[in-house]
Motif scaffolding. Structure first.
Motif, PDB file in Angstrom:
ATOM      1  N   GLU A  77       0.880  -1.023  -0.065  1.00  0.00           N
ATOM      2  CA  GLU A  77      -0.090   0.091   0.026  1.00  0.00           C
ATOM      3  C   GLU A  77       0.928   1.370  -0.069  1.00  0.00           C
ATOM      4  O   GLU A  77       0.619   2.184  -0.643  1.00  0.00           O
ATOM      5  N   GLU A  78       2.128   1.351   0.800  1.00  0.00           N
ATOM      6  CA  GLU A  78       2.777   2.416   0.732  1.00  0.00           C
ATOM      7  C   GLU A  78       3.593   2.608  -0.515  1.00  0.00           C
ATOM      8  O   GLU A  78       3.763   3.721  -1.122  1.00  0.00           O
ATOM      9  N   LEU A  79       4.114   1.513  -1.276  1.00  0.00           N
ATOM     10  CA  LEU A  79       4.790   1.707  -2.342  1.00  0.00           C
ATOM     11  C   LEU A  79       3.760   2.146  -3.482  1.00  0.00           C
ATOM     12  O   LEU A  79       4.134   2.664  -4.404  1.00  0.00           O
ATOM     13  N   SER A  80       2.473   1.987  -3.480  1.00  0.00           N
ATOM     14  CA  SER A  80       1.519   2.069  -4.518  1.00  0.00           C
ATOM     15  C   SER A  80       1.607   3.744  -4.732  1.00  0.00           C
ATOM     16  O   SER A  80       1.032   4.038  -5.797  1.00  0.00           O
ATOM     17  N   ARG A  81       2.067   4.500  -3.748  1.00  0.00           N
ATOM     18  CA  ARG A  81       2.081   5.924  -3.798  1.00  0.00           C
ATOM     19  C   ARG A  81       3.569   6.628  -4.731  1.00  0.00           C
ATOM     20  O   ARG A  81       3.574   7.519  -4.675  1.00  0.00           O
ATOM     21  N   TYR A  82       4.173   5.362  -5.137  1.00  0.00           N
ATOM     22  CA  TYR A  82       5.383   5.846  -5.850  1.00  0.00           C
ATOM     23  C   TYR A  82       5.212   6.524  -7.052  1.00  0.00           C
ATOM     24  O   TYR A  82       4.276   6.316  -7.633  1.00  0.00           O
ATOM     25  N   GLY A  83       6.142   7.482  -7.321  1.00  0.00           N
ATOM     26  CA  GLY A  83       5.812   8.382  -8.481  1.00  0.00           C
ATOM     27  C   GLY A  83       4.619   8.993  -8.463  1.00  0.00           C
ATOM     28  O   GLY A  83       4.279   9.878  -7.435  1.00  0.00           O
ATOM     29  N   THR A  84       3.949   9.020  -9.660  1.00  0.00           N
ATOM     30  CA  THR A  84       2.604   9.696  -9.604  1.00  0.00           C
ATOM     31  C   THR A  84       1.438   8.767  -9.146  1.00  0.00           C
ATOM     32  O   THR A  84       0.338   9.407  -9.297  1.00  0.00           O
TER      33      THR A  84
END
Length: 456
Positions: free
Chosen positions: A298-305
């Protein structure tokens, strides 16, 4: 006389044939005699079984490494390597000798100049080689001269190009010796810990890293080392050839940080610069919302855009090394390097492995559809009309032009030159949107450039 000789040979041949016909030996006896004769002649041909030609006189070509408990042998080997490397280092040109070489080259230049370049003829080149000393001998060869010979009408070469060639060679040998000092095994490889030690001890010599706090050194070293291993150790052997380190441009990028006047743009584009390392680590900290030092899916899903599909992220956490379902900084660095360098074969290999769900070694229509469905779902969420998969599938196969019209292999992707575009279409809504609107984006860039020209 000639007739007598011919008659003699005829009689001899008849007697031999007659005796052969009278041979009463069994087949077994004949075979035994053949074996004896073969052994005799073969032994004579090999020089007999004397000590002089025995295995004892074959030069030894294998030396086993000392075992961990053979402390004395290990110490002896380390000392021997240190002495060898010191000797090699003394064979290199020092600053004073390089200055002397430049003085000699300048003194023997042959007019006229080519633009601003001072030139030297082959005759003068050989004269400088005689005066420059034994250390320079390997640079003053016909091969080196021919390598640097371009289109000069007088058959001369540029003094500056030759001197830069010498400087580059000396630098490569110095760097190889420097890296070899960290090669604990002495096998021409650096393990991860060896390279970490090298970079850690290099930090104080790089003025562009003066601002780094010592508490950040370990994270900086990890960030720097990861790039070497991601691109130069694709099979994850845990070691890299020193030769490969010298052949790639990463070491040049790292040592570029010695330049105190390095531009801001150069620092931002250099993975090893302080701003770049702080950017990557800062992103990691910002994603880590629960501050446990690890990243959940879930945290990595906010990577980049924040537009990577959940299907792709599922694959990341299935294939990559995680700890209780969470990603550490080292694994995150691999992820960032892959997504920021999608055109590179090592990055494509990383992404292809995630897309190849069934480990078949190729992507078929089913795999493409599986990942693109997640893009279509995201488009619906954002109120956009989903694009037909059939159209996208046809475009992908047209772009890649695989050898097999129904399968796309990693090599097909690399060869196509579209390796960065295809994964973007399948794993990232923003990447797909950029591809779909590429003509509009190009037109906007053209208009923007035209406006800038009008202003000037």
């Amino acid at each position: 006389m000639a007739n007598d000789k011919t008659a003699h040979w005829k009689d001899l041949l008849k007697s031999r044939l007659a005796s052969a016909n009278k041979d009463d030996r069994t087949d077994e006896e004949k075979t035994e005699e053949e074996t004896k004769l073969f052994t005799k002649y073969y032994t004579e041909w090999k020089g007999g079984r004397n000590e002089r030609s025995s295995f004892k006189h074959i030069p030894r070509f294998y030396y086993r490494l000392p075992a961990e408990d053979e402390v004395l042998l290990q110490k002896l080997r380390e000392e021997s390597r240190a002495v060898f490397l010191q000797r090699k280092s003394r064979e290199l040109l020092d600053n004073e000798e390089l200055q002397n070489l430049w003085f000699l080259l300048d003194k023997h230049q042959v007019p006229p100049t080519s633009g601003d370049e001072a030139m030297i003829s082959y005759e003068s080149f050989l004269k400088v080689g005689e005066k420059a000393g034994a250390k320079c001998k390997l640079f003053f060869t016909a091969r080196v001269y021919a390598k640097l010979l371009h289109n000069d009408p007088y058959g001369r070469i540029s003094i500056m190009q030759f001197f830069n060639y010498v400087m580059r060679k000396v630098w490569l040998h110095q760097t190889r010796i420097g890296l070899s000092l960290y090669d604990v095994a002495g096998q021409g490889y650096l393990r991860e810990s060896d390279l970490e030690n090298y970079i850690l001890e290099l930090i104080p010599t790089l003025p562009q890293l003066d601002g780094l706090e010592k508490s950040f050194y370990s994270f900086y070293v990890c960030t720097a080392v990861r790039k070497f291993f991601f691109f130069l150790d694709p099979l994850h052997t845990g070691k890299i050839k020193i030769q490969d380190i010298l052949a790639c441009s990463f070491l040049d990028d790292l040592l570029e940080l010695r330049d105190e006047d390095l531009s801001k743009e150069s620092q931002e584009s250099n993975w090893f610069s302080a701003p770049s390392a702080l950017r990557v680590y800062g992103q990691y900290l910002n994603l880590d919302k629960d501050h446990n030092g690890m990243l959940s899916k879930e945290e990595l899903s906010r990577y980049g855009t924040g537009t990577l599909t959940s299907v792709f992220l599922d694959r990341v956490y299935q294939e990559c090394l995680t700890y209780d379902g969470e990603m550490d900084y080292k694994t995150y660095l691999d992820f960032v390097l892959a997504l920021e360098n999608r055109k590179e074969p090592a990055a494509l290999q990383y992404i292809f492995k995630l897309l190849d769900m069934e480990n078949k070694g190729y992507l078929n229509v089913f795999a493409l559809n599986y990942f693109f469905r997640a893009i279509q779902e995201q488009m619906k969420i954002h109120g956009q009309e989903p694009v037909s998969f059939q159209d996208v599938k046809d475009e992908i196969f047209d772009m890649v032009k695989p050898k097999d019209p129904y399968k796309i292999t990693l090599q097909d992707l690399v060869n196509s030159g579209q390796g960065d575009t295809v994964p973007s279409i399948l794993i990232d809504l923003n990447g797909f949107w950029s591809y779909e609107n590429r003509e509009v984006l190009v037109a906007n860039d053209t208009d923007s450039n035209a406006a800038d020209l009008d202003d000037t």
